[in-house]
Design an enzyme around this catalytic site. Structure first.
Site, PDB file in Angstrom:
ATOM      1  N   LYS A 282       1.078  -0.817  -0.224  1.00  0.00           N
ATOM      2  CA  LYS A 282      -0.173  -0.098  -0.114  1.00  0.00           C
ATOM      3  C   LYS A 282       1.160   1.135   0.050  1.00  0.00           C
ATOM      4  O   LYS A 282       2.187   1.206   0.725  1.00  0.00           O
ATOM      5  CB  LYS A 282      -0.424  -0.343   1.390  1.00  0.00           C
ATOM      6  CG  LYS A 282      -2.268   0.815   0.633  1.00  0.00           C
ATOM      7  CD  LYS A 282      -3.069   0.559   2.206  1.00  0.00           C
ATOM      8  CE  LYS A 282      -4.757   0.418   1.534  1.00  0.00           C
ATOM      9  NZ  LYS A 282      -5.638   0.456   2.841  1.00  0.00           N
ATOM     10  N   GLU A 369     -19.825  -5.255  10.229  1.00  0.00           N
ATOM     11  CA  GLU A 369     -20.037  -4.582  10.458  1.00  0.00           C
ATOM     12  C   GLU A 369     -21.728  -5.923  11.250  1.00  0.00           C
ATOM     13  O   GLU A 369     -22.082  -5.291  12.407  1.00  0.00           O
ATOM     14  CB  GLU A 369     -20.893  -3.792   9.822  1.00  0.00           C
ATOM     15  CG  GLU A 369     -19.975  -2.709   9.581  1.00  0.00           C
ATOM     16  CD  GLU A 369     -18.667  -2.909   8.566  1.00  0.00           C
ATOM     17  OE1 GLU A 369     -18.891  -3.644   7.482  1.00  0.00           O
ATOM     18  OE2 GLU A 369     -18.406  -2.260   7.938  1.00  0.00           O
ATOM     19  N   ARG A 397     -25.046  -2.175   7.602  1.00  0.00           N
ATOM     20  CA  ARG A 397     -24.746  -3.553   7.004  1.00  0.00           C
ATOM     21  C   ARG A 397     -25.247  -4.274   8.140  1.00  0.00           C
ATOM     22  O   ARG A 397     -25.627  -5.448   7.923  1.00  0.00           O
ATOM     23  CB  ARG A 397     -23.332  -3.971   7.073  1.00  0.00           C
ATOM     24  CG  ARG A 397     -22.273  -3.582   5.710  1.00  0.00           C
ATOM     25  CD  ARG A 397     -22.792  -4.770   4.411  1.00  0.00           C
ATOM     26  NE  ARG A 397     -22.144  -4.739   3.398  1.00  0.00           N
ATOM     27  CZ  ARG A 397     -21.006  -4.771   2.619  1.00  0.00           C
ATOM     28  NH1 ARG A 397     -20.264  -5.041   3.228  1.00  0.00           N
ATOM     29  NH2 ARG A 397     -21.011  -4.172   1.801  1.00  0.00           N
TER      30      ARG A 397
HETATM   31  C1  LIG Z   1     -18.972  -2.372   4.730  1.00  0.00           C
HETATM   32  C2  LIG Z   1     -17.323  -0.897   4.204  1.00  0.00           C
HETATM   33  N1  LIG Z   1     -16.756  -0.816   5.958  1.00  0.00           N
HETATM   34  C3  LIG Z   1     -15.765  -0.586   6.096  1.00  0.00           C
HETATM   35  C4  LIG Z   1     -15.422   0.041   4.878  1.00  0.00           C
HETATM   36  C5  LIG Z   1     -14.654   1.125   5.088  1.00  0.00           C
HETATM   37  N2  LIG Z   1     -12.861   0.785   4.365  1.00  0.00           N
HETATM   38  C6  LIG Z   1     -13.238   1.110   2.381  1.00  0.00           C
HETATM   39  S1  LIG Z   1     -10.946   0.753   2.152  1.00  0.00           S
HETATM   40  C7  LIG Z   1     -11.157  -0.075   3.993  1.00  0.00           C
HETATM   41  C8  LIG Z   1      -9.602  -1.097   3.727  1.00  0.00           C
HETATM   42  C9  LIG Z   1     -10.022  -1.856   2.576  1.00  0.00           C
HETATM   43  O1  LIG Z   1      -8.656  -2.620   2.627  1.00  0.00           O
HETATM   44  P1  LIG Z   1      -8.310  -3.979   1.442  1.00  0.00           P
HETATM   45  O2  LIG Z   1      -9.715  -4.189   1.096  1.00  0.00           O
HETATM   46  O3  LIG Z   1      -7.216  -5.322   2.363  1.00  0.00           O
HETATM   47  O4  LIG Z   1      -8.711  -2.600   0.643  1.00  0.00           O
HETATM   48  P2  LIG Z   1      -6.935  -1.766   0.519  1.00  0.00           P
HETATM   49  O5  LIG Z   1      -7.994  -0.544   0.846  1.00  0.00           O
HETATM   50  O6  LIG Z   1      -5.761  -2.376   1.738  1.00  0.00           O
HETATM   51  O7  LIG Z   1      -6.625  -1.462  -1.190  1.00  0.00           O
HETATM   52  C10 LIG Z   1     -12.150  -0.030   4.481  1.00  0.00           C
HETATM   53  C11 LIG Z   1     -12.213  -0.384   6.081  1.00  0.00           C
HETATM   54  C12 LIG Z   1     -15.922   0.444   3.654  1.00  0.00           C
HETATM   55  N3  LIG Z   1     -15.717   0.800   2.465  1.00  0.00           N
HETATM   56  N4  LIG Z   1     -17.433  -0.811   3.150  1.00  0.00           N
END
Ligand SMILES: Cc1ncc(C[n+]2csc(CCOP(=O)(O)OP(=O)(O)O)c2C)c(N)n1
Length: 642
Positions: A282, A369, A397
């Site tokens: 990242k 969630e 959710r």
């Molecule tokens: C249901 C939900 N919960 C929380 C989020 C907030 N959120 C956006 S990106 C993210 C992290 C995602 O991590 P990953 O899938 O590993 O992707 P990366 O950002 O590392 O590429 C979170 C928690 C969201 N978008 N949707």
């Protein structure tokens, strides 16, 4: 830019030689850094997925082949390669590109996104539809390692493996969520990586031994059985064999030729789903990422050379999120039954502070969630007092869990709903406009919203002390700088407060709309209109006595809320008047968000668009007051309600 200025669609990219793609990726990365350094965005997340985007659009015949991105926050390279390069600088701004994926923004955005863990379900749906229609195209879902742990993604994998549908899942494994990834699945992915490193090592040793004259073959054989044993124990085992997926990987997710090869191999798998496991970093290429934690996910504008954030004038009042985190620490210090919980948003919710201060009494459950709520319900059964801090939009959710597991059983769970209302740049997928409507319709729960950060502290204590379900909604951003130094005191549940007394006209405001309503009343006063202003505090239970008195002593009630009007606070007031048979005795105007999808952009601007600021409230009340005519003789003015 040797290549990028000529790439206006993926078809242009596909004209290039594989050997040139790494340079394309470098140019895309630089373009993201240049643009995000000026306008901010999900910089780190997108920098980590540059090569994945280049390789996918090279290997797949997009948009005929379907790429489905999860969340979409990491898709800036995808936007750049699909004809939106020159608009990238408008990202997340009013009228500009969406920060996520949007079907009506581009034919390459096959599925809208913003919430996590949806891509495999949507891609499976497309693949199954393709097969029903006897069509022939590839479907590839991209998903991050943290989103993979979300319940929906697991459910989709379960079905895909069962159906044996031809589809590809590209796993973007950077070991990060917004914060470092958590959970057993994350550990499992690490074990896959370790096992494979070991396997590669064994292969290298095996090759070396093979060359030893006489004994090489036997040793090689022995090494192979060790390797097989390891592979059987920890390799993609569960996913590949038990869940019906083939596995390709891991591959270096920043090496475009390798990714191209892996995806070409994946395309050949025609008897079921396949996972391509790519390892990425990242914030790859972000200047000095270690100096800027947010490089790993999202940033505001920054210096493109040093990575240092550019200071934005910054309000001095603490944010509601900060007030939540600090107050939690205070309350947890005093009462050891309280535990804190976040679903993958420790810094976004202020739970990061709590995790640090009370590591044994706080949990990051990951993007989960639904589980979070029922996990809290389970704890509450045992006398623990859980406080779940979840953004209003993501709590959607966990709706059934709030109803079925918490409210129905009247369990002592507190929901702290951050980012309630219009959130601004993140837009429609992230606005928290529904929580009043979706929580108000079921018995048992107490719903409240503070007018400022001092009341926020009082409400936190009130909610936690209340022995049943309670939820507090509060907005994104800063409070008003009011004094929060004293001990928080409980508020009587279901009791509003009169902030200002007037005649004929009453503004009854909820949460974030209280202060603008007070300001509007002051402007109205300058025009000779004296309005009563009520801080409702609770939408459930409503302060029925107070509202009925207001209805009896005023001719116009204006309700104001930062939420959808349908099923909202104003609806609750109207229902109360109707149930008491006085709906014809007083005119009611509801101010809030109409039945429209609220776009992305500056929150102030969006609030103003719907009249949800002091000026909008002033105008609406003034306009409506003018239609009231003279007060009928004998009509009593408001009595102060004690
Ligand atoms: C249901 C939900 N919960 C929380 C989020 C907030 N959120 C956006 S990106 C993210 C992290 C995602 O991590 P990953 O899938 O590993 O992707 P990366 O950002 O590392 O590429 C979170 C928690 C969201 N978008 N949707």
């Amino acid at each position: 830019m040797r290549f990028l200025s000529e790439i206006n669609s993926p078809a242009d990219l596909r004209q290039l030689k594989v050997e040139d793609l790494q340079e394309v990726a470098d140019e895309v990365r630089q373009f993201i850094i240049d643009t995000c350094s000026r306008v901010g965005g999900h910089t780190g997340a997108s920098l980590g997925a540059v090569e994945l985007a280049v390789a996918m659009h090279y290997v797949f015949d997009t948009p005929n082949d379907r790429l489905v991105w999860d969340v979409g926050h990491q898709a800036y390279a995808h936007k750049i390669l699909t004809g939106r390069r020159d608009e990238l600088h408008t990202i997340k701004q009013y009228g500009g590109l969406s920060g996520f994926l949007k079907r009506d923004e581009s034919e390459y955005d096959t599925f809208g996104a913003g919430h996590a863990s949806t891509s495999i379900s949507a891609a499976l749906g497309m693949a199954v539809a393709r097969d029903h229609k006897n069509e022939d195209f590839h479907v590839c879902a991209l998903i991050g390692d943290s989103s993979l742990a979300g319940g929906m993604a697991m459910e989709a994998i379960n079905q895909a493996g069962h159906l044996k549908t031809r589809m590809i899942v590209l796993l973007n494994d950077n070991e990060m969520s917004i914060a470092p990834a958590v959970g057993a699945l994350s550990r499992y992915l690490n074990r896959i990586k370790e096992a494979q490193s070991y396997q590669h090592l064994k292969e290298e040793i095996g090759d070396a031994l093979e060359s030893v004259p006489g004994i090489g073959g036997k040793l090689r054989q022995a090494a192979k059985s060790v390797k097989d044993a390891i592979a059987a124990a920890v390799l993609p085992g569960a996913l590949v064999n038990e869940l019906g997926f083939k596995y390709i990987g891991y591959v270096d997710g920043h090496n475009v030729p390798m990714l191209v090869r892996a995806l070409e191999e994946a395309k050949k798998v025609d008897d079921g789903p396949v996972i391509v496991h790519a390892l990425t970093t990242k914030g790859k290429g972000f200047p000095n990422p270690e100096k800027n934690y947010y490089a790993y996910h999202a940033t505001g504008p920054f210096d493109p050379k040093t990575g240092v954030a550019r200071k934005s004038g910054g309000a001095s009042a603490p944010t509601y999120t900060e007030v939540f985190g600090n107050t939690m620490c205070e309350l947890m210090e005093r009462d050891e039954r309280i535990v804190a919980l976040t679903a993958a948003m420790p810094d976004g919710t202020g739970v990061d502070k709590v995790l640090e201060a009370f590591p044994d009494r706080s949990y990051d459950v990951g993007i989960a969630e639904q589980h979070a709520i029922t996990f809290c319900a389970g704890m509450a059964c045992e006398g623990v007092k859980p406080v779940a801090a979840i953004y209003s939009t993501f709590l959607q959710r966990g709706f059934d869990q709030v109803i079925h597991d918490v409210c129905l059983q009247d369990l002592d769970v507190t929901l702290a709903m951050d980012r309630a209302g219009i959130v601004g740049a993140d837009g429609p997928t992230h606005h928290g406009l529904l929580d009043i409507a979706y929580l108000r319709s079921y018995p048992n729960i107490v719903l409240m919203a503070p007018k400022d950060e001092a009341e926020m502290r009082a409400m936190m204590l009130t909610a936690i002390e209340h022995p049943g379900p309670a939820a507090i909604r509060y907005p994104r951003g800063n409070g008003y700088g009011v004094d929060i130094s004293g001990e928080p005191k409980q508020i009587e549940i279901g009791k509003g407060e009169i902030l200002r007394e007037g005649e004929d006209i009453a503004i009854i405001a909820y949460g974030s709309m209280v202060n603008p309503s007070v300001n509007a009343a002051e402007s109205l006063s300058k025009e000779g209109i004296e309005a009563t202003v009520v801080n409702a505090r609770f939408v459930k239970p409503l302060d029925e006595k107070l509202i009925m008195e207001i209805a009896a002593s005023h001719r116009l009630i204006v309700t104001v809320e930062e939420a959808y009007l349908a099923g909202g606070f104003g609806s609750a007031v109207m229902e109360l008047l109707e149930m008491n048979g006085v709906q014809d005795k007083v005119k009611v105007i509801r101010m809030g968000v109409p039945d429209r999808i609220v776009t992305h952009g500056d929150a102030k601007l969006l609030l103003a668009k719907y009249g949800l600021d002091a000026d909008g409230i002033f105008q609406k009340v003034k306009e409506t007051a003018a239609t009231l005519g003279a007060r009928p003789a004998g009509r009593k003015p408001l009595r102060a309600v004690k």
